[in-house]
Motif scaffolding. Structure first.
Motif, mmCIF file in Angstrom:
data_model
loop_
_atom_site.group_PDB
_atom_site.id
_atom_site.type_symbol
_atom_site.label_atom_id
_atom_site.label_comp_id
_atom_site.label_asym_id
_atom_site.label_seq_id
_atom_site.Cartn_x
_atom_site.Cartn_y
_atom_site.Cartn_z
ATOM 1 N N ASN A 6 0.833 -1.209 0.000
ATOM 2 C CA ASN A 6 0.000 0.000 0.000
ATOM 3 C C ASN A 6 0.867 1.258 0.000
ATOM 4 O O ASN A 6 0.370 2.371 0.117
ATOM 5 N N LYS A 250 -2.545 -1.885 -2.845
ATOM 6 C CA LYS A 250 -3.519 -1.926 -1.752
ATOM 7 C C LYS A 250 -3.881 -0.522 -1.295
ATOM 8 O O LYS A 250 -3.012 0.326 -1.123
ATOM 9 N N ASP A 254 -6.699 -2.650 3.150
ATOM 10 C CA ASP A 254 -6.119 -3.654 2.245
ATOM 11 C C ASP A 254 -6.976 -3.953 1.016
ATOM 12 O O ASP A 254 -6.849 -5.009 0.398
ATOM 13 N N LEU A 256 -7.924 -4.010 -2.734
ATOM 14 C CA LEU A 256 -7.043 -4.071 -3.902
ATOM 15 C C LEU A 256 -7.580 -3.231 -5.064
ATOM 16 O O LEU A 256 -8.783 -3.234 -5.350
#
Length: 310
Positions: A6, A250, A254, A256
């Motif tokens: 991320n 991310k 989290d 996607l």
């Protein structure tokens, strides 16, 4: 081992223009009939809007300004000179264009340490430049970090011997092939693997038309199948719209996202969009000036940070 992060490092351009040194074998680049100052201003606008979109979904974007004293027109593409790994290692890569070598800056590492990341070792391949041998980071290398495989389309910017050396150092299984595009009726090597292929956690976007050798194509497909990745095929015309130049990242909680340019998104069929959206959301941003003059797109602008926190 995580496939996606991320945290992204991005370099805001100060001297962006068409780089005459990379145009030799980057057939995606075109010149614009406007002044370089105007080109840079447009690139900055696209860059800022792109960063804003990424941050809006919770992606941690670390923006470092390019050095005004350097003439580095391609600094907006940091993924070509550096890669960051979960064990604290950094890869430093040899660059084809001499003016791109100045992009490798110690300040970038200092900035990451300031942001709380831990750097253990720097594995430096840049001496290969003296022999005219190149391997341009995650432009040349597509890393399946979960399955410890590295895919590489050989070209004047991706040397097989150096690729094998990288795989030994970083403990990846090498998957080598050649990817071509049609330029003025001739088949010529695509300059970077990541313009014709994208690896995500559960799928891969790939232009199989670019891999002329049937055995090589079969080998790539069998490796993707062995790792249970759905293959989403794109055409060479879509590659020309940067549909291969995507990256899964991310965001908040989290979640996607597959990041791509507006041109890439617009080139996709509804069926392809549906297939991608079965796996994750799509986030696109207009990068017209960056793509036209730089010959790179959304993925090239992001260097993934997998380094551990200090």
């Amino acid at each position: 081992m995580q496939q996606t992060t991320n945290t992204i490092l991005m370099i805001r351009p100060v001297h962006f223009r068409m780089n005459e040194q990379t145009a030799i074998n980057n057939y995606f680049q075109e010149d614009l009939e406007i002044k370089n100052t105007e080109i840079n201003a447009k690139a900055q606008e696209e860059f800022d809007a792109y960063v804003e979109k990424l941050r809006a979904v919770g992606i941690n974007v670390i923006v470092e300004d390019d050095d005004k004293l350097m003439d580095t027109p391609d600094s907006i593409f940091p993924n070509n000179w550096v890669s960051f790994h979960a064990n604290g290692n950094i890869g430093l890569y040899p660059m084809f264009a001499e003016n791109r070598r100045k992009e490798r800056r110690e300040e970038v590492f200092m900035r990451l340490e300031k942001e709380g990341f831990k750097i253990k070792n720097i594995i430096d391949y840049t001496e290969a430049e003296n022999e005219g041998v190149f391997l341009e980071g995650t432009g040349s290398l597509l890393l399946d970090r979960q399955n410890q495989k590295a895919y590489c389309a050989l070209s004047s910017r991706a040397d097989e011997g150096l690729f094998i050396e990288f795989c030994e150092d970083f403990e990846y299984t090498p998957i080598v092939f050649t990817a071509n595009q049609t330029v003025d009726g001739k088949r010529k090597a695509i300059y970077h693997t990541n313009v014709m292929m994208c690896l995500a956690e559960t799928f891969a976007v790939i232009c199989l038309e670019c891999i002329d050798d049937k055995k090589e194509r079969k080998n790539v497909l069998s490796n993707l199948a062995a790792d249970s990745k759905e293959v989403i095929k794109i055409t060479e015309a879509q590659v020309n719209n940067f549909a291969g130049n995507m990256l899964q990242v991310k965001g908040k909680d989290d979640k996607l996202y597959l990041i791509m340019s507006q041109a890439a998104f617009d080139s996709l069929t509804q069926e392809q969009i549906n297939k991608i959206e079965d796996h994750c959301d799509i986030l696109s941003s207009s990068l017209e000036t960056v793509e036209t003059c730089g010959g790179g797109s959304a993925r090239c602008m992001m260097a993934e940070v997998f380094l551990p926190k200090a």
